[in-house]
Design a protein around this motif. Structure first.
Motif, PDB file in Angstrom:
ATOM      1  N   ASN A  78      11.458  10.693   1.033  1.00 34.38           N
ATOM      2  CA  ASN A  78      10.373  10.151   0.200  1.00 34.38           C
ATOM      3  C   ASN A  78       9.449  11.264  -0.305  1.00 34.38           C
ATOM      4  O   ASN A  78       8.214  11.170  -0.188  1.00 34.38           O
ATOM      5  CB  ASN A  78       9.566   9.098   0.969  1.00 34.38           C
ATOM      6  CG  ASN A  78      10.340   7.806   1.161  1.00 34.38           C
ATOM      7  OD1 ASN A  78      11.349   7.567   0.494  1.00 34.38           O
ATOM      8  ND2 ASN A  78       9.881   6.985   2.081  1.00 34.38           N
ATOM      9  N   GLN A  93       0.852  -1.187   0.000  1.00 36.82           N
ATOM     10  CA  GLN A  93       0.000   0.000   0.000  1.00 36.82           C
ATOM     11  C   GLN A  93       0.887   1.235   0.000  1.00 36.82           C
ATOM     12  O   GLN A  93       1.905   1.281   0.689  1.00 36.82           O
ATOM     13  CB  GLN A  93      -0.884  -0.006   1.240  1.00 36.82           C
ATOM     14  CG  GLN A  93      -2.077   0.900   1.155  1.00 36.82           C
ATOM     15  CD  GLN A  93      -3.024   0.679   2.327  1.00 36.82           C
ATOM     16  OE1 GLN A  93      -2.682   0.049   3.310  1.00 36.82           O
ATOM     17  NE2 GLN A  93      -4.221   1.228   2.198  1.00 36.82           N
ATOM     18  N   VAL A  94       0.509   2.187  -0.833  1.00 37.30           N
ATOM     19  CA  VAL A  94       1.272   3.422  -0.981  1.00 37.30           C
ATOM     20  C   VAL A  94       0.320   4.604  -0.865  1.00 37.30           C
ATOM     21  O   VAL A  94      -0.748   4.611  -1.478  1.00 37.30           O
ATOM     22  CB  VAL A  94       1.992   3.460  -2.345  1.00 37.30           C
ATOM     23  CG1 VAL A  94       2.663   4.803  -2.571  1.00 37.30           C
ATOM     24  CG2 VAL A  94       3.014   2.330  -2.443  1.00 37.30           C
ATOM     25  N   GLN A  95       0.723   5.576  -0.096  1.00 40.43           N
ATOM     26  CA  GLN A  95      -0.045   6.820   0.004  1.00 40.43           C
ATOM     27  C   GLN A  95       0.800   7.974  -0.544  1.00 40.43           C
ATOM     28  O   GLN A  95       1.966   8.104  -0.200  1.00 40.43           O
ATOM     29  CB  GLN A  95      -0.442   7.123   1.439  1.00 40.43           C
ATOM     30  CG  GLN A  95      -1.456   6.164   2.038  1.00 40.43           C
ATOM     31  CD  GLN A  95      -0.793   4.884   2.547  1.00 40.43           C
ATOM     32  OE1 GLN A  95       0.274   4.931   3.134  1.00 40.43           O
ATOM     33  NE2 GLN A  95      -1.438   3.763   2.303  1.00 40.43           N
ATOM     34  N   ARG A 155       8.626   2.213  -2.541  1.00 38.87           N
ATOM     35  CA  ARG A 155      10.050   1.964  -2.739  1.00 38.87           C
ATOM     36  C   ARG A 155      10.685   3.201  -3.359  1.00 38.87           C
ATOM     37  O   ARG A 155      10.119   3.803  -4.272  1.00 38.87           O
ATOM     38  CB  ARG A 155      10.267   0.772  -3.671  1.00 38.87           C
ATOM     39  CG  ARG A 155       9.650  -0.531  -3.187  1.00 38.87           C
ATOM     40  CD  ARG A 155      10.394  -1.094  -1.997  1.00 38.87           C
ATOM     41  NE  ARG A 155       9.819  -2.373  -1.564  1.00 38.87           N
ATOM     42  CZ  ARG A 155       8.905  -2.480  -0.621  1.00 38.87           C
ATOM     43  NH1 ARG A 155       8.430  -1.394  -0.009  1.00 38.87           N
ATOM     44  NH2 ARG A 155       8.448  -3.686  -0.288  1.00 38.87           N
ATOM     45  N   SER A 213       4.364   7.527   1.350  1.00 37.50           N
ATOM     46  CA  SER A 213       4.493   6.661   2.520  1.00 37.50           C
ATOM     47  C   SER A 213       3.804   5.334   2.231  1.00 37.50           C
ATOM     48  O   SER A 213       3.149   5.158   1.206  1.00 37.50           O
ATOM     49  CB  SER A 213       3.870   7.332   3.756  1.00 37.50           C
ATOM     50  OG  SER A 213       2.489   7.550   3.561  1.00 37.50           O
ATOM     51  N   GLY A 214       3.962   4.408   3.152  1.00 38.76           N
ATOM     52  CA  GLY A 214       3.309   3.125   3.002  1.00 38.76           C
ATOM     53  C   GLY A 214       4.299   1.985   2.882  1.00 38.76           C
ATOM     54  O   GLY A 214       5.438   2.171   2.443  1.00 38.76           O
ATOM     55  N   ARG A 215       3.847   0.815   3.267  1.00 36.33           N
ATOM     56  CA  ARG A 215       4.715  -0.365   3.303  1.00 36.33           C
ATOM     57  C   ARG A 215       5.228  -0.740   1.920  1.00 36.33           C
ATOM     58  O   ARG A 215       6.306  -1.312   1.787  1.00 36.33           O
ATOM     59  CB  ARG A 215       3.956  -1.532   3.916  1.00 36.33           C
ATOM     60  CG  ARG A 215       3.584  -1.333   5.377  1.00 36.33           C
ATOM     61  CD  ARG A 215       2.713  -2.470   5.871  1.00 36.33           C
ATOM     62  NE  ARG A 215       3.359  -3.764   5.732  1.00 36.33           N
ATOM     63  CZ  ARG A 215       2.745  -4.915   5.997  1.00 36.33           C
ATOM     64  NH1 ARG A 215       1.490  -4.928   6.377  1.00 36.33           N
ATOM     65  NH2 ARG A 215       3.388  -6.050   5.847  1.00 36.33           N
ATOM     66  N   SER A 216       4.459  -0.433   0.891  1.00 37.87           N
ATOM     67  CA  SER A 216       4.847  -0.868  -0.450  1.00 37.87           C
ATOM     68  C   SER A 216       5.651   0.175  -1.205  1.00 37.87           C
ATOM     69  O   SER A 216       6.103  -0.084  -2.325  1.00 37.87           O
ATOM     70  CB  SER A 216       3.594  -1.216  -1.263  1.00 37.87           C
ATOM     71  OG  SER A 216       2.875  -2.270  -0.650  1.00 37.87           O
TER      72      SER A 216
END
Length: 122
Positions: free
Chosen positions: A78, A1-3, A30, A25-28
């Motif tokens: 980021n 997930q990306v925000q 890169r 941001s987000g776990r996904s």
């Protein structure tokens, strides 16, 4: 997930400047993602504005903004920014930040922000 969250839009007179920012941001997410800016004016299709590769060394601009807009990124934070100078009324649009593969069409990008309004008065 990306925000992706854009900021910095607003109302400016022709010839003025604005700086848009996009925080990812987000776990996904890169830092290897290319980051791009697109815009959409009322009644028109979403169009490419600029893109920047993962290292920041590869940047491409639409002809309509070349020489006036500058895209940059800070991988430590980021974030990606779009410095817009010499703004024209035809730059009026909702500006979207996007993350994905390096490219010039919306199909290359998997993640999108909600957009920020830029209005340039004549």
């Amino acid at each position: 997930q990306v925000q992706l969250v854009e900021s910095g839009g607003g109302l400016v007179q022709a010839g003025g400047s604005l700086r848009l920012s996009c925080a990812a941001s987000g776990r996904s997410f890169r830092s290897s993602f290319a980051m791009g800016w697109f815009r959409q004016a009322p009644g028109k299709e979403r169009e490419f504005v600029a893109t920047i590769g993962r290292s920041g060394g590869n940047r491409v601009y639409a002809d309509s903004v070349k020489g006036r807009f500058t895209i940059s990124r800070d991988n430590t934070k980021n974030t990606v920014s779009l410095q817009m100078n010499s703004l024209k009324p035809e730059d009026t649009a909702v500006y979207y930040c996007a993350a994905g593969k390096f490219g010039y069409t919306y199909r290359e990008y998997d993640y999108w922000g909600q957009g920020t309004q830029v209005t340039v008065s004549s």
